[in-house]
Scaffold this active site. Structure first.
Site, mmCIF file in Angstrom:
data_model
loop_
_atom_site.group_PDB
_atom_site.id
_atom_site.type_symbol
_atom_site.label_atom_id
_atom_site.label_comp_id
_atom_site.label_asym_id
_atom_site.label_seq_id
_atom_site.Cartn_x
_atom_site.Cartn_y
_atom_site.Cartn_z
ATOM 1 N N CYS A 166 35.690 -73.983 -37.314
ATOM 2 C CA CYS A 166 36.178 -74.415 -35.759
ATOM 3 C C CYS A 166 36.148 -73.117 -35.018
ATOM 4 O O CYS A 166 36.367 -73.473 -33.647
ATOM 5 C CB CYS A 166 37.520 -74.957 -36.033
ATOM 6 N N HIS A 245 38.032 -61.186 -38.992
ATOM 7 C CA HIS A 245 37.331 -61.861 -40.111
ATOM 8 C C HIS A 245 38.230 -61.194 -41.313
ATOM 9 O O HIS A 245 38.158 -60.125 -41.746
ATOM 10 C CB HIS A 245 35.888 -61.425 -40.244
ATOM 11 N N HIS A 334 47.265 -69.685 -18.891
ATOM 12 C CA HIS A 334 47.183 -70.930 -19.508
ATOM 13 C C HIS A 334 46.451 -70.492 -20.845
ATOM 14 O O HIS A 334 45.779 -69.548 -21.231
ATOM 15 C CB HIS A 334 46.124 -71.612 -18.989
ATOM 16 N N HIS A 338 43.238 -73.849 -30.289
ATOM 17 C CA HIS A 338 42.535 -74.983 -30.923
ATOM 18 C C HIS A 338 43.388 -76.024 -31.604
ATOM 19 O O HIS A 338 44.293 -75.796 -32.399
ATOM 20 C CB HIS A 338 41.860 -74.198 -32.220
ATOM 21 N N HIS A 367 45.709 -85.504 -29.575
ATOM 22 C CA HIS A 367 45.949 -87.010 -29.573
ATOM 23 C C HIS A 367 44.658 -87.986 -28.863
ATOM 24 O O HIS A 367 44.655 -88.921 -29.536
ATOM 25 C CB HIS A 367 47.018 -87.438 -28.532
ATOM 26 N N ASN A 371 40.679 -83.641 -33.739
ATOM 27 C CA ASN A 371 40.009 -82.378 -34.077
ATOM 28 C C ASN A 371 38.409 -82.370 -34.060
ATOM 29 O O ASN A 371 37.913 -82.777 -34.888
ATOM 30 C CB ASN A 371 40.543 -81.991 -35.418
#
Length: 466
Positions: A166, A245, A334, A338, A367, A371
């Site tokens: 992702c 990482h 803002h 994710h 919603h 995902n």
């Protein structure tokens, strides 16, 4: 001679100064435009449809059925997310290569056609092409498929990124950013999506069937440039990008991975250590990016408070329960986070000390679209733009997580007032809804009971004794 020497020295200094400024400007990275993918309405997948799909699986018993329904009902995902086309056909989740190709073709042609049309940039103008789809590898590659479809130039530089999960879209942006440092006046296109069609898990391992409830179809195409002449037309300017990482840790490496279960069914495993690993990755990433995006006074006050707490606990035996949280709102307007799931959103909210208003774009994206893996961040950004919240000079912090385990973040500066509604156009006025409660909670209320007796029709549907 002295005067001439001083003039030459002054000119040399001015030239070096000019080259330094010119180099910094030419290395800028701007977003000119981006387009999001919205599948047709006949691809919407509701809780009721999901329940039917689960019942149709021969490998699932009543406990697994209950577990999956509980996950769907409590996931924060609404009734209008999208599934691949093959899910609605007789073949169902038994996909073929053509199903995967159709899914990808549908995404990139729709978004790229609109991207090129609205930006007035031709496919032949593109110098760099980056595609990230984590769990799909084709021969020829997806970049070759796109180049062939749009008849792009022979000298285009193309990159296929897989296995990054992702967080892949920010890795793609970082690749383009680095390319821009040595290639001037270029256009780049980043395509970010995930292949859902061939990746439905048909086994009954609870740590693997959960992904069937969370991931949905989606994608984004982003047009970037480092052309100085186009900076006034840009939507965003990239300020900072930090990648973290944790792959050297066995626990982090294995907490989120693709594997086969004991019966040979391929799926995506989510381990119990995932929340702890994500928190650690986020913490390490914020340590690096915080000094870049926050005022030094805010960072100094945070370090001072933490030091006082440690000294008080060590020498005075005074333990303060209140956690010291770095106030990111001092440097961020803002938060583009994710929407990996309800737990992910809640965890980031707590870690950063944010309000429910800060989390609204992520919750609404989860919603409405679910995902969508690496492209999810761009739906969150699109929500902010559709709500007309992005004004010139605003700073947007984008944070993504991915297998490996990785946490990547970047800071965008809004270059002009933005108000394009993109894929949110037909529904943005209805968001946020009064309630995010799943409409099937009452119907499936028995799934949350500690002691329950399955309804007779359910037991018969699953070939179990009532």
């Amino acid at each position: 001679m002295l005067f001439v020497s001083l003039c030459l020295l002054a000119l040399s200094i001015l030239y070096l100064f000019y080259k330094l400024i010119d180099q910094r400007v030419s290395q800028s990275c701007y977003i000119l435009h981006y387009e999001l993918f919205k599948p047709p309405d006949d691809r919407k997948i509701s809780t009721l449809f999901s329940g039917k799909m689960i019942k149709a699986s021969k490998s699932l018993g009543i406990e697994e059925y209950r577990f999956l329904l509980r996950a769907i009902v409590n996931s924060g995902i609404g009734e209008e997310t999208y599934a691949p086309r093959n899910f609605f056909l007789d073949s169902g989740t038994d996909s073929r290569l053509n199903d995967s190709l159709l899914e990808m073709d549908e995404f990139f042609t729709e978004t790229l056609d609109r991207l090129f049309s609205k930006s007035k940039v031709s496919p032949q103008d593109i110098d760099i092409l980056v595609v990230n789809v984590s769990v799909m590898s084709l021969v020829p590659s997806l970049t070759s498929r796109i180049i062939n479809h749009y008849k792009m130039r022979e000298d285009i530089k193309c990159f296929n990124i897989s296995g990054m999960g992702c967080s892949a879209s920010l890795i793609s942006i970082n690749l383009v950013q680095n390319m821009f440092k040595t290639h001037r006046n270029k256009f780049a296109v980043v395509l970010t999506s995930e292949s859902i069609a061939p990746n439905w898990y048909n086994g009954n391992d609870k740590s693997m069937i959960l992904t069937n409830c969370l991931f949905r179809c989606g994608g984004a195409s982003i047009l970037l440039t480092n052309k100085r002449a186009l900076r006034n037309q840009a939507m965003f300017k990239l300020k900072y990008l930090v990648r973290t990482h944790l792959g050297s840790s066995d626990e982090a490496y294995t907490c989120c991975r693709q594997q086969e279960d004991d019966k040979g069914h391929l799926g995506f495993f989510l381990g119990k250590s995932l929340p702890k690993t994500a928190t650690r990755a986020l913490s390490e990433n914020l340590k690096t990016i915080a000094p870049k995006i926050l005022p030094l006074t805010a960072v100094f006050c945070f370090i001072l408070q933490k030091s006082i707490q440690k000294l008080a606990a060590k020498f005075l035996n005074i333990t303060v329960k209140r956690k010291v949280v770095l106030n990111f709102k001092l440097g961020v307007d803002h938060f583009c986070l994710h929407p990996g799931g309800k737990a992910v959103i809640d965890g980031v909210k707590q870690s950063l000390g944010l309000t429910e208003g800060d989390m609204e774009p992520s919750r609404m994206t989860l919603h409405r679209f679910g995902n969508t893996s690496a492209s999810s961040l761009w739906y969150v950004l699109g929500y902010m733009e559709a709500k007309k919240r992005l004004k010139k000079g605003d700073r947007v912090l984008m944070i993504g997580f991915g297998s490996g385990f990785k946490c990547n973040s970047c800071m965008w500066e809004v270059s002009r007032d933005l108000d394009d509604k993109n894929v949110w156009g037909d529904c943005i006025d209805n968001f946020p809804p009064k309630s995010l409660t799943n409409p099937y909670l009452e119907k499936y209320g028995w799934i949350n009971e500690d002691e329950w007796i399955p309804p007779p029709e359910l037991a018969r549907a699953l070939d179990l004794e009532s």
